[in-house]
Design a protein around this motif. Structure first.
Motif, mmCIF file in Angstrom:
data_model
loop_
_atom_site.group_PDB
_atom_site.id
_atom_site.type_symbol
_atom_site.label_atom_id
_atom_site.label_comp_id
_atom_site.label_asym_id
_atom_site.label_seq_id
_atom_site.Cartn_x
_atom_site.Cartn_y
_atom_site.Cartn_z
ATOM 1 N N GLN A 1 3.411 14.214 3.723
ATOM 2 C CA GLN A 1 4.144 12.969 3.992
ATOM 3 C C GLN A 1 4.983 13.057 5.259
ATOM 4 O OE1 GLN A 1 6.332 11.213 0.617
ATOM 5 N NE2 GLN A 1 8.089 11.064 1.987
ATOM 6 N N SER A 2 5.459 14.239 5.593
ATOM 7 C CA SER A 2 6.362 14.401 6.736
ATOM 8 C C SER A 2 5.660 14.256 8.075
ATOM 9 C CB SER A 2 7.061 15.756 6.670
ATOM 10 O OG SER A 2 6.125 16.819 6.837
ATOM 11 N N TYR A 3 4.325 14.288 8.103
ATOM 12 C CA TYR A 3 3.606 14.162 9.366
ATOM 13 C C TYR A 3 3.529 12.701 9.814
ATOM 14 C CZ TYR A 3 2.116 19.024 8.931
ATOM 15 O OH TYR A 3 2.108 20.390 8.815
ATOM 16 N N LYS B 1 -1.676 -0.857 -3.088
ATOM 17 C CA LYS B 1 -1.461 0.412 -2.395
ATOM 18 C C LYS B 1 0.043 0.549 -2.184
ATOM 19 C CE LYS B 1 -1.836 -0.465 2.640
ATOM 20 N NZ LYS B 1 -2.301 -1.835 2.850
ATOM 21 N N TYR B 2 0.517 1.788 -2.191
ATOM 22 C CA TYR B 2 1.944 1.984 -2.004
ATOM 23 C C TYR B 2 2.196 3.217 -1.148
ATOM 24 C CZ TYR B 2 1.545 5.301 -5.972
ATOM 25 O OH TYR B 2 1.183 6.327 -6.810
ATOM 26 N N GLY B 3 3.172 3.064 -0.254
ATOM 27 C CA GLY B 3 3.565 4.156 0.616
ATOM 28 C C GLY B 3 4.927 4.689 0.208
ATOM 29 N N VAL B 4 5.085 5.991 0.312
ATOM 30 C CA VAL B 4 6.343 6.645 -0.043
ATOM 31 C C VAL B 4 6.927 7.269 1.217
ATOM 32 C CG1 VAL B 4 7.461 8.352 -1.525
ATOM 33 C CG2 VAL B 4 5.406 7.142 -2.329
ATOM 34 N N ASP C 1 0.670 -4.790 -1.291
ATOM 35 C CA ASP C 1 1.153 -3.649 -0.519
ATOM 36 C C ASP C 1 2.631 -3.406 -0.802
ATOM 37 O OD1 ASP C 1 -1.360 -3.511 0.759
ATOM 38 O OD2 ASP C 1 -0.744 -5.035 2.210
ATOM 39 N N PHE C 2 3.001 -2.150 -1.043
ATOM 40 C CA PHE C 2 4.380 -1.788 -1.344
ATOM 41 C C PHE C 2 4.800 -0.588 -0.498
ATOM 42 C CE2 PHE C 2 2.620 -3.701 -5.140
ATOM 43 C CZ PHE C 2 3.627 -4.535 -5.602
ATOM 44 N N VAL C 3 6.099 -0.516 -0.217
ATOM 45 C CA VAL C 3 6.712 0.684 0.356
ATOM 46 C C VAL C 3 7.894 1.066 -0.513
ATOM 47 C CG1 VAL C 3 8.049 1.610 2.291
ATOM 48 C CG2 VAL C 3 5.963 0.317 2.743
ATOM 49 N N TYR D 1 0.572 7.360 1.613
ATOM 50 C CA TYR D 1 0.022 6.211 0.889
ATOM 51 C C TYR D 1 -0.963 6.647 -0.197
ATOM 52 C CZ TYR D 1 1.716 2.151 3.481
ATOM 53 O OH TYR D 1 2.500 1.151 3.999
ATOM 54 N N ASN D 2 -0.830 6.048 -1.370
ATOM 55 C CA ASN D 2 -1.886 6.010 -2.376
ATOM 56 C C ASN D 2 -2.447 4.599 -2.360
ATOM 57 O OD1 ASN D 2 -1.770 8.661 -3.369
ATOM 58 N ND2 ASN D 2 -0.049 8.153 -4.711
#
Length: 396
Positions: free
Chosen positions: A89-91, A109-112, A51-53, A97-98
């Protein structure tokens, strides 16, 4: 003060990072694929999803570059382009996340999240979604020289310590503190009741105490309200009303607002400082803070590989019995926004309606004051133990 980089090798994580645009203000890996959890076998973490951010200064530009490099990571939303993805993404918690992305032989998986949104969550705990992850050990992969972000990261850790202090007794162990901190982002989370291991917090903390110490030891040593006996692994804090008031005033704005909404009667509109002073003198101050933490909003907008999956939780939830139902057991179904959750082991028992069979005595003089004995079926299930009588000739 920057978050300490953990000592274990980060080569495999940085190899993953090399697949993405490098315009990152912060990137970190987290979760069971990075840190061992209690009860997991030695090789279990090697098979877990990583998991990444990624925090980025300009979400539109970053998604545009990532679509050029990794278009297959996105769901059908890629056809709408980087601007629409950034709007989605702004919500919620402000993170996109992908997931289920194959990379270097592992699933990731990574979140931006935008840097500004991350800073806001770190300072004010608006959702505590990413801020909560950063209260536990993470693997920092890259961090730029953004002074506001660095200050917010430290502020988030200090806020976690302050909130934990308010919910702990006067004397406690270092492990107790880390358990309380690790539990902050799980407070009120329905995943801890249905579908998740209830001992998850303990499983996170016990094998990773040295990493928690790296995060928090400097803060504890510099805190004037705690006696930190590092060699004994014990702490003592100031539980006086004055000490608790100081801690309450240092809490993030969102948590302060939740606490005041619990304490202040509707329409009274007292000053926040006045309300928190009242809470500081309350013997149940820690319980009030915990209830405020449980009420933290938790919203998330996630884009999965097979399409967008909106997810939202607001606490507390409310349960209501269904319409008329034949007597007997019935399964319980919880609707949390659009999600349906059930636990087949828990049953709701429908009973026959209350029926009055006899009232004794059957008559009385007008002066009243006489005791009545009511005999019937299922009277104990009545919501109120009151009886209303209408005398002949009186209005209903």
């Amino acid at each position: 003060m920057a978050l300490p980089v953990l000592s274990s090798s980060g080569v495999k994580f940085r190899r993953v990072l090399a697949h993405f645009p490098q315009e990152l203000s912060l990137a970190f890996a987290y979760g069971s694929g990075v840190f061992r959890q209690e009860g997991a076998s030695a090789g279990h973490g090697e098979n877990n999803m990583l998991d990444f951010v990624f925090a980025v200064d300009d979400s539109v530009t970053w998604h545009m570059m990532n679509l050029l490099k990794n278009r297959s990571h996105y769901s059908f939303l890629k056809i709408f382009g980087p601007k629409q993805i950034s709007n989605i993404q702004s919500y919620g918690a402000g993170i996109y996340y992908n997931t289920l992305v194959p990379c270097n032989g592992r699933m990731i998986k990574y979140g931006v999240i935008s840097t500004d949104t991350l800073i806001d969550d770190l300072l004010h705990w608006k959702t505590l979604y990413v801020a909560g992850r950063l209260q536990k050990p993470v693997k920092i992969l890259t961090q730029n020289e953004n002074g506001k972000l660095q200050a917010a990261l430290v502020s988030n850790l200090k806020s976690a310590v302050t909130a934990a202090f308010l919910m702990l007794p006067e004397s406690f162990s270092e492990e107790d503190l880390y358990m309380q901190i690790a539990g902050l982002s799980y407070s009120g989370d329905f995943r801890m009741i249905i579908g998740e291991d209830r001992s998850k917090v303990q499983n996170i903390v016990k094998p990773n105490v040295p990493y928690f110490q790296k995060l928090y030891s400097n803060i504890l040593q510099d805190c004037p309200q705690v006696v930190y006996k590092h060699h004994l692994g014990r702490l003592e804090i100031d539980k006086s009303p004055e000490g608790q008031f100081s801690q309450l005033m240092a809490l993030p704005r969102s948590l302060q607002q939740k606490i005041t909404s619990l304490v202040d009667p509707p329409g009274k509109n007292r000053d926040v400082e006045e309300i928190l002073l009242q809470v500081a003198h309350d013997p149940d101050c820690g319980l009030v803070v915990h209830q405020g933490e449980v009420l933290q909003p938790f919203d998330q907008a996630v884009a999965m590989r097979d399409g967008p999956v909106p997810f939202q939780r607001e606490m507390p939830t409310r349960s209501a019995a269904g319409p008329a139902h034949a007597p007997g057991e019935s399964p319980i179904l919880n609707n949390i926004n659009r999600a349906e959750l059930s636990n087949l082991e828990v049953k709701y028992n429908y009973m026959e309606d209350s029926t009055i069979q006899k009232v004794d005595p059957e008559w009385s003089i007008n002066s009243a004051g006489m005791w009545l004995t009511v005999t019937g079926i299922n009277l104990a299930t009545s919501r109120a133990e009151t009886c209303s009588l209408q005398l002949p000739g009186t209005p209903s």
